[in-house]
Design an enzyme around this catalytic site. Structure first.
Site, short mmCIF file in Angstrom:
data_model
loop_
_atom_site.label_atom_id
_atom_site.label_comp_id
_atom_site.label_asym_id
_atom_site.label_seq_id
_atom_site.Cartn_x
_atom_site.Cartn_y
_atom_site.Cartn_z
N LYS A 130 34.57 45.27 32.30
CA LYS A 130 35.43 46.05 31.65
C LYS A 130 35.93 46.19 30.31
O LYS A 130 35.36 45.05 29.74
CB LYS A 130 36.92 45.61 32.37
CG LYS A 130 38.06 46.85 32.54
CD LYS A 130 37.82 47.45 33.52
CE LYS A 130 38.87 48.43 33.96
NZ LYS A 130 39.06 48.98 35.21
N1 GLU Z 1 37.80 52.35 36.02
C1 GLU Z 1 37.49 52.47 37.60
C2 GLU Z 1 37.95 51.36 38.16
O1 GLU Z 1 38.46 50.52 37.78
C3 GLU Z 1 36.07 52.99 37.84
C4 GLU Z 1 34.90 52.11 37.31
C5 GLU Z 1 33.45 52.84 37.10
O2 GLU Z 1 33.30 53.90 37.63
O3 GLU Z 1 32.62 51.94 36.60
O4 GLU Z 1 37.41 51.07 39.55
#
Ligand code: GLU
Length: 440
Positions: A130
């Site tokens: 993240k």
């Molecule tokens: N931000 C989204 C999540 O928390 C998607 C992450 C992604 O598609 O890599 O799942």
């Protein structure tokens, strides 16, 4: 001040423990501390794999970067950015990037860990990662936002890549931000690399269905849970917190299935309408005005009164730590579907459980987004693009199968769906860890 002894993780052999940095301390309040408590709850179910559990209790790689940009007024501003790769045992890091004034390292660490769990729960071949920048994007012009995005991408460029770590949208980031990230990485590499981020515009290697995927996944698990519990979606009352990419789409799909969306809250305020809000009209209003504020066909209620609204399904689809000890006792819903990441604190989880309210946890409920991100990444690698119907059908199948497996584990072990999802996911991650062994 906790003593050094108190700061040691419970599962580490005493001979090898050292005082942990404060952000790894299980007593550290905040999202990372909550995640550590969730891992502790699942450890008794991991059998011999529990010997690897400390792997999950510290991120593999943490990068903190300075993001300086020229503001439009000629001055220079500095923002703090992060990219955390929690685990890469099952594949490259994967997870979104958020731009928010309250972003902290603890939050990004927890979000990266929840991505590891989520990706393993739906069995996509990724670890968890993240990123984030502590910035309020609403204060930036479009040019400033582009410069922040490009400089951040350059700074984290040393650890991301299509086979290393693949960012995606999250809170306050969108297809345009992904396009800038893709372009910046590609310029630095000297060749166009569409697979470095997902959630891109369809004309740049993005996938049909990606924008709606998280909301569609929320709806899909809601329908599956309703089958198990005997709830009739076509007569259900739904309350939604957050009316963006996740809450807005979920509300639309529930309304299309006949449900009444009775309350919606976002940063502009809280709306209530017992007969059900006109979701299409509200979505159009938000697209034009940026929030639900000013929507005429509803009653405006106090933000705190949102938690008392009579409803059957509550969908927190905004930020972390919204359902707490303070409001969990007031929630009227029979089912909570976590569209957001980390919206329920562990104390609130227990209160909801004791009150017989079923919680569909984030790590399965909002996995639709990353599932279609996986489809996007596969399509980019093969340069062959699928139809929207095919994508939605594959998404629904993955979500249904993953949910059925989690339900079965919850039933067999008499644990919550959150603990069951952690059992399934942690076993997959630690089994991969075990197979790979330690290097050197
Ligand atoms: N931000 C989204 C999540 O928390 C998607 C992450 C992604 O598609 O890599 O799942």
């Amino acid at each position: 001040m906790p003593t050094p002894q108190a700061m040691q993780p419970a599962t580490s052999p005493a001979a090898f423990t050292h005082a942990l940095p404060s952000y790894l301390n299980p007593e550290h309040l905040g999202p990372w501390g909550i995640y550590l408590q969730q891992v502790d709850r699942v450890t008794p179910y991991l059998g011999s794999l529990a010997r690897w559990v400390d792997t999950l209790k510290r991120p593999k790689r943490t990068l903190i970067v300075d993001v300086p940009i020229h503001l439009d007024n000629g001055t220079v501003a500095h923002f703090e950015g992060y990219r955390v790769q929690h685990n890469t045992s099952r594949g490259p890091g994967k997870g979104g990037v958020r731009f928010h004034q309250d972003v902290t390292l603890s939050e990004v660490m927890a979000l990266s860990a929840w991505m590891s769990i989520k990706n393993a729960a739906v069995n996509v071949p990724y670890g968890g990662a993240k990123g984030g920048i502590r910035v309020d994007p609403r204060q930036l012009s479009k040019g400033e936002l582009e410069r922040v995005t490009r400089r951040y991408t350059s700074e984290i460029g040393i650890i991301i890549g299509p086979t290393k770590d693949i960012p995606a949208p999250d809170v306050n980031t969108n297809e345009q931000v992904m396009a800038w990230m893709m372009d910046t990485y590609s310029m630095n590499e000297g060749s166009t690399s569409t697979g470095v981020v997902t959630g891109k515009p369809v004309d740049l290697g993005g996938s049909l269905g990606r924008r709606e995927a998280t909301g569609r996944g929320v709806f899909t698990v809601g329908v599956e849970a309703a089958k198990h519990t005997g709830m009739d979606i076509s007569t259900a009352r739904v309350a939604v917190q957050g009316f963006g990419n996740v809450g807005g789409v979920a509300a639309k799909l529930f309304a299309a299935a006949g449900a009444r969306v009775v309350a919606v809250q976002d940063h502009g305020g809280t709306l209530y309408r017992e007969a059900g809000l006109d979701v299409a009209a509200l979505l159009a209003h938000v697209a034009q005005h940026g929030s639900v504020a000013g929507f005429a066909q509803a009653e405006v209620i106090d933000n705190d009164a949102f938690w008392d609204v009579p409803c059957d399904i509550l969908i927190p689809a905004a930020l972390e730590q919204q359902i707490t000890q303070a409001n969990a006792g007031r929630i009227q819903a029979k089912m909570v579907i976590e569209g957001a990441n980390g919206p329920t604190t562990p104390e609130a989880d227990d209160i909801l459980h004791d009150r017989g309210i079923l919680v569909l946890p984030d790590v399965i409920a909002n996995a639709g987004g990353v599932t279609v991100s996986y489809f996007e990444w596969v399509q980019d690698f093969s340069s062959f693009f699928w139809s929207e119907d095919e994508i939605n059908a594959r998404l629904v199948k993955i979500m249904q199968d993953a949910f059925a497996a989690v339900w079965q584990v919850a039933d067999a072990n008499k644990v919550s769906l959150r603990t069951a999802t952690f059992i399934v996911a942690c076993k997959r991650i630690l089994h991969a860890r075990d197979l790979r062994g330690l290097y050197p």
